[in-house]
Design a protein around this motif. Sequence first.
Motif, PDB file in Angstrom:
ATOM      1  N   HIS A   1      41.567  38.917  38.041  1.00  0.00           N
ATOM      2  CA  HIS A   1      41.616  38.618  39.392  1.00  0.00           C
ATOM      3  C   HIS A   1      40.342  37.705  39.731  1.00  0.00           C
ATOM      4  O   HIS A   1      40.503  37.044  40.969  1.00  0.00           O
ATOM      5  CB  HIS A   1      41.073  39.898  40.136  1.00  0.00           C
ATOM      6  CG  HIS A   1      42.092  40.823  40.135  1.00  0.00           C
ATOM      7  ND1 HIS A   1      42.285  41.897  41.047  1.00  0.00           N
ATOM      8  CD2 HIS A   1      43.366  40.827  39.671  1.00  0.00           C
ATOM      9  CE1 HIS A   1      43.482  42.630  41.071  1.00  0.00           C
ATOM     10  NE2 HIS A   1      44.046  41.918  40.310  1.00  0.00           N
TER      11      HIS A   1
ATOM     12  N   GLN B   1      49.996  42.951  35.411  1.00  0.00           N
ATOM     13  CA  GLN B   1      50.754  41.842  35.795  1.00  0.00           C
ATOM     14  C   GLN B   1      50.502  40.734  34.519  1.00  0.00           C
ATOM     15  O   GLN B   1      49.537  40.798  33.938  1.00  0.00           O
ATOM     16  CB  GLN B   1      50.254  41.268  37.171  1.00  0.00           C
ATOM     17  CG  GLN B   1      50.666  42.119  38.330  1.00  0.00           C
ATOM     18  CD  GLN B   1      49.924  41.583  39.472  1.00  0.00           C
ATOM     19  OE1 GLN B   1      49.108  40.995  39.559  1.00  0.00           O
ATOM     20  NE2 GLN B   1      51.033  41.875  40.642  1.00  0.00           N
TER      21      GLN B   1
ATOM     22  N   GLN C   1      52.308  35.950  37.251  1.00  0.00           N
ATOM     23  CA  GLN C   1      52.419  36.683  38.355  1.00  0.00           C
ATOM     24  C   GLN C   1      51.189  36.696  39.056  1.00  0.00           C
ATOM     25  O   GLN C   1      51.012  36.776  40.540  1.00  0.00           O
ATOM     26  CB  GLN C   1      52.845  38.213  38.014  1.00  0.00           C
ATOM     27  CG  GLN C   1      54.306  38.142  37.510  1.00  0.00           C
ATOM     28  CD  GLN C   1      54.594  39.830  36.904  1.00  0.00           C
ATOM     29  OE1 GLN C   1      53.569  40.534  36.685  1.00  0.00           O
ATOM     30  NE2 GLN C   1      55.688  39.945  36.875  1.00  0.00           N
ATOM     31  N   ILE C   2      49.836  36.651  38.503  1.00  0.00           N
ATOM     32  CA  ILE C   2      48.796  36.616  39.264  1.00  0.00           C
ATOM     33  C   ILE C   2      48.440  35.231  39.725  1.00  0.00           C
ATOM     34  O   ILE C   2      47.894  35.233  40.940  1.00  0.00           O
ATOM     35  CB  ILE C   2      47.678  36.986  38.104  1.00  0.00           C
ATOM     36  CG1 ILE C   2      47.618  38.390  37.678  1.00  0.00           C
ATOM     37  CG2 ILE C   2      46.249  36.450  38.622  1.00  0.00           C
ATOM     38  CD1 ILE C   2      46.610  38.626  36.576  1.00  0.00           C
TER      39      ILE C   2
ATOM     40  N   LYS D   1      50.937  33.330  41.014  1.00  0.00           N
ATOM     41  CA  LYS D   1      51.802  33.319  42.129  1.00  0.00           C
ATOM     42  C   LYS D   1      51.252  34.169  43.371  1.00  0.00           C
ATOM     43  O   LYS D   1      51.259  33.723  44.362  1.00  0.00           O
ATOM     44  CB  LYS D   1      53.187  34.058  41.664  1.00  0.00           C
ATOM     45  CG  LYS D   1      54.014  33.753  42.951  1.00  0.00           C
ATOM     46  CD  LYS D   1      55.368  34.206  42.377  1.00  0.00           C
ATOM     47  CE  LYS D   1      56.315  34.405  43.416  1.00  0.00           C
ATOM     48  NZ  LYS D   1      56.107  35.164  44.406  1.00  0.00           N
ATOM     49  N   ARG D   2      50.411  35.456  43.100  1.00  0.00           N
ATOM     50  CA  ARG D   2      49.968  36.192  44.034  1.00  0.00           C
ATOM     51  C   ARG D   2      48.763  35.321  44.497  1.00  0.00           C
ATOM     52  O   ARG D   2      48.352  35.424  45.925  1.00  0.00           O
ATOM     53  CB  ARG D   2      49.250  37.446  43.048  1.00  0.00           C
ATOM     54  CG  ARG D   2      48.703  38.262  44.226  1.00  0.00           C
ATOM     55  CD  ARG D   2      48.539  39.688  43.458  1.00  0.00           C
ATOM     56  NE  ARG D   2      47.600  40.582  44.396  1.00  0.00           N
ATOM     57  CZ  ARG D   2      47.086  41.689  43.881  1.00  0.00           C
ATOM     58  NH1 ARG D   2      47.421  41.918  42.524  1.00  0.00           N
ATOM     59  NH2 ARG D   2      46.331  42.464  44.690  1.00  0.00           N
ATOM     60  N   ARG D   3      47.906  34.431  43.833  1.00  0.00           N
ATOM     61  CA  ARG D   3      46.768  33.865  44.367  1.00  0.00           C
ATOM     62  C   ARG D   3      47.372  32.661  45.406  1.00  0.00           C
ATOM     63  O   ARG D   3      46.924  32.387  46.303  1.00  0.00           O
ATOM     64  CB  ARG D   3      45.936  33.365  43.365  1.00  0.00           C
ATOM     65  CG  ARG D   3      44.742  32.584  43.828  1.00  0.00           C
ATOM     66  CD  ARG D   3      43.713  32.165  42.477  1.00  0.00           C
ATOM     67  NE  ARG D   3      43.117  33.176  42.149  1.00  0.00           N
ATOM     68  CZ  ARG D   3      43.220  33.719  40.761  1.00  0.00           C
ATOM     69  NH1 ARG D   3      44.372  33.142  39.954  1.00  0.00           N
ATOM     70  NH2 ARG D   3      42.896  34.655  40.386  1.00  0.00           N
TER      71      ARG D   3
ATOM     72  N   ASP E   1      50.433  32.514  46.913  1.00  0.00           N
ATOM     73  CA  ASP E   1      50.815  33.107  48.089  1.00  0.00           C
ATOM     74  C   ASP E   1      49.822  33.491  49.178  1.00  0.00           C
ATOM     75  O   ASP E   1      49.976  33.379  50.198  1.00  0.00           O
ATOM     76  CB  ASP E   1      51.780  34.490  47.793  1.00  0.00           C
ATOM     77  CG  ASP E   1      53.012  34.074  47.056  1.00  0.00           C
ATOM     78  OD1 ASP E   1      53.407  33.031  46.999  1.00  0.00           O
ATOM     79  OD2 ASP E   1      53.353  35.019  46.390  1.00  0.00           O
TER      80      ASP E   1
ATOM     81  N   ILE F   1      40.818  37.715  43.873  1.00  0.00           N
ATOM     82  CA  ILE F   1      42.090  38.343  44.479  1.00  0.00           C
ATOM     83  C   ILE F   1      41.338  39.706  44.636  1.00  0.00           C
ATOM     84  O   ILE F   1      40.940  40.525  43.924  1.00  0.00           O
ATOM     85  CB  ILE F   1      43.287  38.632  43.611  1.00  0.00           C
ATOM     86  CG1 ILE F   1      43.876  37.018  43.032  1.00  0.00           C
ATOM     87  CG2 ILE F   1      44.193  39.330  44.284  1.00  0.00           C
ATOM     88  CD1 ILE F   1      44.907  37.143  41.967  1.00  0.00           C
TER      89      ILE F   1
ATOM     90  N   ASP G   1      47.219  47.737  42.352  1.00  0.00           N
ATOM     91  CA  ASP G   1      46.691  47.265  41.129  1.00  0.00           C
ATOM     92  C   ASP G   1      46.093  48.410  40.335  1.00  0.00           C
ATOM     93  O   ASP G   1      45.806  49.471  40.597  1.00  0.00           O
ATOM     94  CB  ASP G   1      45.418  46.435  41.727  1.00  0.00           C
ATOM     95  CG  ASP G   1      45.661  45.138  42.320  1.00  0.00           C
ATOM     96  OD1 ASP G   1      46.790  44.698  41.992  1.00  0.00           O
ATOM     97  OD2 ASP G   1      44.915  44.721  43.191  1.00  0.00           O
TER      98      ASP G   1
END
Length: 863
Positions: free
Chosen positions: A446, A498, A502-503, A505-507, A509, A523, A530
Amino acid sequence: MAIAPPPSNGGKKQFNKNQIQKRNRVLSARNIRTEAVIASAKANKKDGSNDLSEGGTMLNVGQFISSRQFEIKELQLAMHRSKVSGSTRVFQDLPRRLRRRTASHNVKRIPKRMRNRALREMMKNDQEKTILKTSSSRHGLTAKALYKAKMSVKLLRLASTSTSMKLALPPKVNASANGVRQKIRTLQALIKKSRAPCSRVKKLNNSMGSYDNITTNKLAQVPHGRQKYMKRQHVFAWLPTHIWNAKRSHMMKRWGYQIPYSATQKCFKMTHRIGGNVSTSDGTLCMDSSFMGTIVVRATDAKTEKLRDLIAKITSNRAIAPKYYNSNKVFSGLFTDPLTMLVLGPGEIIWCNHNLLLLRVHPAMFQKVFEILAVREFGFKVEDSRFAIGSITINGAESLSSLTSIIRSSTKSESFEQLKLISNVTDQNILPKDMSFSFKAIDPRHFGAPKKVKQNPKEVTIDKIMELQANTPKNEICETLEALCSTRERTTSYKNQQTMKQIHKRRRDMTKKGEHVSKNAIIPFDEKKDPEIPIYIYKRESTNDWVILMPWFWHLPFWYQLNKIPRKYNIGLRQFQQLQFEHKKLYFPDDYPFTETGFHENSYYKEEVNQYSCRASRLRRRFKSLGDLHKTKIPACKYEFGCHSSCDWRALQILRNGLLFLTKGNKKLILIDAKKTSDFVSDDPFDISNYSEPERKIESLNDLVEYTNDFQYEEGVPISRVPVELVDSHLVKEKVIRTQSDLVKQPLKVTAVTCKSVERGHIKDNARIYEIPKDQLSYWKQKAKGVYSSNGKLLHDEETPLPEVYNLIGFVTSGTYDLGVGSSTGTGFVDHGFYKHTDSTHVLVRNVQTCKYRLATIEKIII
């Protein structure tokens, strides 16, 4: 017409344009600017002070430095400019550990802060830049099916080209009749077109394929990982960080694992500087210690006392002391076999509660300890957690600071707050002994980059540090430890684990939606989706380092984040052995000859590695050219006594026991009996049914040496036949050798010592330790004070008196130069009978294949 000679330049080299430009740059970098000299410093200062004292004889350092502040800064700038003036390309500015051959044209191999400069240099020189391309995801065939298809193509090609395979097949079976070429084309087309979209099957509760590999009362299966590398792990398993370490370390195949042995770059001084208890320690040493065998033992309430009694037998009643049994303190000591009461090796025990404990032992002795605990009559639930719980070992002054840069607790934790309190403490000696922390952490990925915790230095006081042990949150540590040892809790920690894609992409977004993302791109933790990772951190007093225990498939995320921290260096077993050596501690198994594993390491493995016949002819030392090794030449001892390529403990056992046998009853020791040859005693030679090999009759020292040559080391010697036994105290009964068979049956009692060279000389492995003969004491006492020549210089290489063969008392198992002491030192073992009765601390040390004896002092090592 004659050609005119070139103009003379006085013999000086002519520089071209680029050389002149570089020369001017270096000269300019080394130019130091200064201020004009002030005629009257007193008149120009506001306070009227002067650089000199009132008497004009002493210099006021503070005032002088403040008045010369400009020159000091310019000197520092000139030193920095001169250092970097020769670097013309960006990859030449990188530290040595970051340099790669591809760094000159691959911008991905250069730190981000230098990539713009690297691109400008490439454009200036019309150099093509290379950017790594990520491989697209594969669909269609699974990894297993793809591997089988590729192997089938290789086997079909081999069957169609190999003559031996053609002859082995039936006559009608050939390539043309069976359409081998067409099958190869079909398989190749299947491999090439295996990109059709298919439904990906989720493994367990995460998309990374993490699972809990554990078995009860039997050994667990080795995880093979990716299908691509399965063939390489049939015998020796890979650690989680194998691919990372294989590029940066020399790997070693031992004890069922492929273990990092030593860093590729030279790091002897760096290991001492960072890992030792010195003021220059300003970094972190990190090692993947997941090869240590982990065992979880569970017992019911009815069998709690039986578990306590078994651990008492294994640890000689030490691990059941109240400070270990009633708390979460880590026990570290020797393990013994409860049946034979012989030492197995060192290990660690952590009591989670009275019915649950966790053991960590060396992989060389793991199977033996597992078999002792998993006996059916005990009825315990013994879990093989070697591939379920991983560990990282860190060392150095910045260990806790580096650790807290990548770890955050998922919820409010008192244990984590204590860890944050001492995270900036660089002197590990002021911390309480046996400190431990345990809490549930968030995914370290994260963090976009490691971020140190903010801590006010004024809050950290000696009183608060001393209160840490009294205010330890035992309930929280017990709960987290139980979760770490639980299969269900470890599987829960993998839920929604994840991938890096994926991590990222999450950041992205979060950035697009305008949500809060900190400067380090952290994150925020989401309790609903999580995972929470149970971890346990404890300090080992014996090795002065920190160990982090975590679930196996969370090991790699923590490792990658830890390696993003500046001043962090990876080490292997060789560097760990160096730190143990400098701290005057024994290293398993090299320095444990009184155990089955250590005896095998000394007598078989090292002998095989140091084989004399395997060396090049130019590296072989000629024994005949060495000269005399001992005062009296023994016919049976032509060169070295015992094996010259290892520590021959069997020979030392027979020698020391044989001296007691030959001198019992105040007999005079006979070195050589020239009147007779060797005698043998045997049964009736005509009785074939009871025939046995004749036994040598020992009446002199020469017979005793011949007797040692009759014994050869056998691989797999059981622990009951190990020739040496460790003794810690002086309260040991005198050994009595009554019969000749006792020479081998009775083990030699030894004491662990450290040898320090008094004069010149480099102590090496397998060196011989001799006691000083009584008739030579005066000479060596004078030698300890120093023998000088007429010009006042010390005499080091003069001829010294030689000891006898029977003066041999021990061997050096580990010897090298100790940077902490400033001289050559060695760790070894000597005969306890000699150490008990001697008053002198001086001994003689001689390296193998040399005839030079050096004076050294010995000191007992407390285990």
